[in-house]
Design an enzyme around this catalytic site. Structure first.
Site, PDB file in Angstrom:
ATOM      1  CG  HIS A 141      71.959 -21.088-112.993  1.00 17.03           C
ATOM      2  ND1 HIS A 141      71.068 -20.602-112.059  1.00 17.03           N
ATOM      3  CD2 HIS A 141      71.215 -21.764-113.916  1.00 17.03           C
ATOM      4  CE1 HIS A 141      69.827 -20.978-112.392  1.00 17.03           C
ATOM      5  NE2 HIS A 141      69.896 -21.671-113.521  1.00 17.03           N
ATOM      6  CB  CYS A 181      73.192 -17.235-107.237  1.00 14.66           C
ATOM      7  SG  CYS A 181      71.460 -17.085-107.742  1.00 14.66           S
TER       8      CYS A 181
END
Length: 327
Positions: free
Chosen positions: A117, A173
């Site tokens: 992440h 991301c």
């Protein structure tokens, strides 16, 4: 192979009569090779991913088979590890980063790969033109916090000598500038410059869209972006980043998407994988002899049919993107 001599660029600076010109040195990548591969699936959490551990293992295998890395010189941090020192906690990640760059020399080749992440937090030092730093999330981030791009740059880039290569891949991301390398390249092989008019227009459209949704926080954020662009803060941030984050070392970063985008946790050929890791390995497996510009185009072409994310290429110095990619 890249040229061996120092590469000078930009205006001369320094004392009168003793002008200095910024320089960097390409790595020949024929020295010591070390790699750090991190894959975090965040088991048993609401944000669990499926392909990140596979990405780390696939990247280790790829580096050893195609680029001459030895398995014993690749440190793996994954959250299925049995050894507590190999779990991707914040402390373990920071220690492994320090191991990676420790005792680095010219022509060494260091490789950093992160799949997990990513996110953003408010920029506090003025080096981000969008006002946000990029971060990665260790497996224990809920307890010990994220790792911000400024810290990663301090650990991974600042200690490197001229002529030492660090290749980084962020499959996460909001990762476009996750290593704070100040020279971003387009698929034409040219340095991207901030387009202040376009950014102001995007900010206006975002403000209108937020207002239509009743998202007043989004209106405020977009409006502040327009003010920032209009006041020249975008250009100030770019200049500050180039002054403080340029390096004589040979550091480059491939990221899965722009700072404003997300990166897909995907399934390819029946196996869970990060889209960026899959595309990077696929592009070089299909054609190992590619320039940096060609490789950026190849990676984007592999992804564009199924994904909206646009992988980015950035460097710690101005570079010739027509040179052959080596690592």
């Amino acid at each position: 192979m890249p040229p061996q001599q120092q590469q000078h660029y930009g205006p001369q600076i320094g004392e009168p009569g003793q002008p200095q010109q910024p320089y960097f040195q390409y790595s020949q990548c024929n020295g010591k090779k070390k790699a750090l591969c991190i894959g975090i699936n965040y088991f048993n959490t609401s944000s669990e991913l499926r392909g990140c551990i596979n990405d780390a293992k696939n990247m280790q295998k790829f580096l050893c088979q195609h680029f001459g890395y030895k398995q014993e010189d690749v440190v793996m941090l994954t959250d299925d590890a049995q050894n507590p020192r190999q779990l991707p906690t914040r402390d373990n990640i920071l220690q492994a980063m320090q191991w990676l760059v420790n005792n680095a020399h010219p022509n060494d080749s260091l490789f950093f790969h992160y799949s997990g992440h990513g996110g953003q937090t408010k920029d506090l030092d003025g080096d981000e033109d969008d006002g946000y730093d990029e971060v990665i999330y260790p497996a224990d981030h809920e307890r010990n916090g994220f790792i911000v791009d400024d810290l990663m740059h301090d650990i991974l880039i600042k200690p490197l000598p001229a002529g030492c290569r660090l290749t980084a891949i962020f499959d996460s991301c909001h990762s476009g500038s996750a290593l704070d390398l100040p020279y971003m390249y387009s698929t034409e092989g040219k340095i991207k410059e901030p387009n202040m008019y376009a950014e102001a227009g995007q900010g206006l459209m975002s403000a209108v869209s937020s207002y239509a949704r009743g998202d007043m926080g989004g209106v405020f954020k977009s409006a502040m972006g327009i003010v920032k662009v209009a006041s020249g803060n975008t250009k100030k941030a770019e200049d500050f980043a180039k002054r403080t984050k340029t390096s004589a070392a040979d550091a480059i970063s491939w990221s899965g998407c722009k700072d404003s985008q997300t990166s897909a946790d995907a399934v390819e050929a029946g196996t869970a994988t990060g889209a960026m890791s899959f595309a990077f390995i696929s592009a070089l497996t299909q054609n190992p002899q590619q320039s940096y510009q060609m490789l950026l185009v190849s990676i984007r072409q592999i992804l564009q049919a199924k994904y909206s994310q646009k992988p980015q290429l950035s460097a710690s110095h101005p570079m010739d993107t027509n040179l052959m990619f080596i690592c």
